[in-house]
Design an enzyme around this catalytic site. Structure first.
Site, PDB file in Angstrom:
ATOM      1  CE1 TYR A 152      -3.337   2.753   0.475  1.00  0.00           C
ATOM      2  CE2 TYR A 152      -2.454   3.348   2.417  1.00  0.00           C
ATOM      3  CZ  TYR A 152      -3.241   3.717   1.610  1.00  0.00           C
ATOM      4  OH  TYR A 152      -4.091   4.832   1.626  1.00  0.00           O
ATOM      5  NE  ARG A 226     -10.143  12.224   5.224  1.00  0.00           N
ATOM      6  CZ  ARG A 226      -9.433  10.952   5.653  1.00  0.00           C
ATOM      7  NH1 ARG A 226      -9.560   9.762   5.532  1.00  0.00           N
ATOM      8  NH2 ARG A 226      -8.197  11.418   6.243  1.00  0.00           N
ATOM      9  CD  GLU A 327     -11.570   2.015   2.990  1.00  0.00           C
ATOM     10  OE1 GLU A 327     -10.345   1.715   3.443  1.00  0.00           O
ATOM     11  OE2 GLU A 327     -11.604   2.346   1.931  1.00  0.00           O
TER      12      GLU A 327
HETATM   13  C1  3EB Z   1      -8.004   6.360   5.773  1.00  0.00           C
HETATM   14  O1  3EB Z   1      -9.015   7.019   6.259  1.00  0.00           O
HETATM   15  C2  3EB Z   1      -8.524   5.072   5.551  1.00  0.00           C
HETATM   16  O2  3EB Z   1      -5.505   5.294  -0.332  1.00  0.00           O
HETATM   17  O3  3EB Z   1      -7.232   6.100  -1.754  1.00  0.00           O
HETATM   18  C3  3EB Z   1      -9.729   5.354   2.690  1.00  0.00           C
HETATM   19  C4  3EB Z   1     -10.200   5.881   1.457  1.00  0.00           C
HETATM   20  C5  3EB Z   1      -8.480   4.981   3.001  1.00  0.00           C
HETATM   21  C6  3EB Z   1      -9.025   5.888   0.421  1.00  0.00           C
HETATM   22  C7  3EB Z   1      -6.700   5.615  -0.415  1.00  0.00           C
HETATM   23  C8  3EB Z   1      -7.355   5.134   1.834  1.00  0.00           C
HETATM   24  C9  3EB Z   1      -7.721   5.468   0.628  1.00  0.00           C
HETATM   25  O4  3EB Z   1      -6.873   6.850   5.757  1.00  0.00           O
HETATM   26  C10 3EB Z   1      -7.998   4.355   4.398  1.00  0.00           C
END
Ligand code: 3EB
Length: 336
Positions: A152, A226, A327
């Site tokens: 990741y 977000r 998630e």
């Molecule tokens: C977070 O809040 C959770 O790497 O594109 C959520 C949505 C998360 C998208 C991304 C990662 C991603 O960090 C992880």
């Protein structure tokens, strides 16, 4: 008559329908010419009817088994195309695209993410849909060690570098909504929604903007917001039990769920302050990614009570931080 490319673009509002295999063909027939693309979720590589529609085959087990199709449609007629390995459809306002990469070769994920995002940005610039609104990232073994760091983290480096090398600024109101999940095996599958004009990008004041996460989560921060408002619809990114930049309640799925629900509430409230309007959860679709399918009963009970009337799908997936147990991503449209 003006040239379509120079007229002020209308902002179309995407719609989503989530159907089992028995209803797929009738939905595709009903929206023939207006379908933007399909996400197909299934443990084994799902079947999708022939044709040139952009399709993302997401090889994640549906909790309880079977296959679900998410069909994205537009109110405007869409034209199909294929370029640089990307299948796409565009309707004069929105462009939906998908691409798939073999995961078999041993190349670093960093390079693949860089190549994929660079290819997407080039296509969007060429096609006149420069605004990347929402990205779905699925790739095998997201938490495994790659070449010196977690996959990741490698992915985040490549994604970040592609933004920079294409001259795309990373900052407030500039990065797409997204999700990033790990599959057990299969291809690197990415799809995206882009537009001719920017979306209204939403951040969450309870959370550090992800592109500003500190270095403990990898040398390059993830580039996502977000959520994003596109026309009258709200697309909420993958949302988890993160406050500030910290994972909350490791090991406790119900408390992680409560924290996640609070984050979803805040994102929706931020969106309302920016013009989003919906009356109740009637037009709400949730995709819930569970690290452990066994948590389904607990999570399902709580979410049904919280969002009655919402359409909820549960998928088993690796979430991008090993201490996150779930998630949730959301698509919220007003009900007419
Ligand atoms: C977070 O809040 C959770 O790497 O594109 C959520 C949505 C998360 C998208 C991304 C990662 C991603 O960090 C992880």
């Amino acid at each position: 008559m003006g040239n379509a490319m120079t007229e002020k673009p209308v902002v179309a509002s995407p719609r989503v329908m989530c159907v089992p295999p028995t209803q797929l063909e009738s939905v595709l027939a009903k929206f023939a010419g207006k379908t933007l693309g399909v996400l197909a979720y299934s443990a084994v590589r799902p079947w999708v009817p022939g044709g040139e529609l952009p399709v993302a085959r997401v090889t994640l087990p549906v909790v309880g088994g079977g296959v679900w199709y998410e069909v994205w449609t537009s109110s405007h007629p869409a034209v199909l195309g294929r370029d640089s390995g990307i299948s796409f459809s565009c309707d004069g306002s929105l462009l939906f695209g998908s691409l798939e990469l073999d995961d078999a070769d041993s190349g670093q994920l960093e390079g693949k993410a860089f190549a994929v995002y660079s290819t997407i940005f080039s296509l969007l610039d060429r096609m006149g849909y420069p605004e990347l609104l929402r990205v779905w990232n699925y790739f095998p073994r997201i938490n495994d060690a790659g070449h010196g760091m977690e996959r990741y983290r490698e992915f985040n480096i490549g994604r970040h570098e592609a933004f920079c090398s294409k001259g795309r600024a990373i900052g407030d109101g500039l990065v797409p909504a997204a999700c990033a999940l790990g599959t057990p095996q299969g291809t690197f599958s990415i799809c995206f929604l882009a537009g001719r004009v920017p979306g209204i990008y939403i951040e969450n004041p309870r959370q550090t903007n992800a592109y500003r996460y500190p270095g403990d989560f990898g040398p390059r921060s993830p580039t996502f917001s977000r959520g994003v408002l596109v026309g009258d619809a709200l697309l909420v990114s993958g949302t988890a039990s993160v406050v500030g930049s910290k994972t909350m309640h490791p090991g406790d799925v119900l408390r992680q769920l409560d924290e996640t629900i609070e984050n979803l509430r805040v994102v929706v409230a931020q969106a309302r302050a920016r013009g989003f309007a919906t009356r109740d959860p009637g037009g709400l679709c949730l995709n819930v990614y569970l690290r452990h399918a066994a948590d389904h009963a607990l999570v399902h009970g709580r979410l049904d009570a919280e969002f009655s009337g919402a359409r909820i799908i549960y998928l088993q997936a690796d979430v991008c931080r090993t201490d996150l147990m779930l998630e949730i991503e959301a698509f919220w449209m007003p009900i007419s």
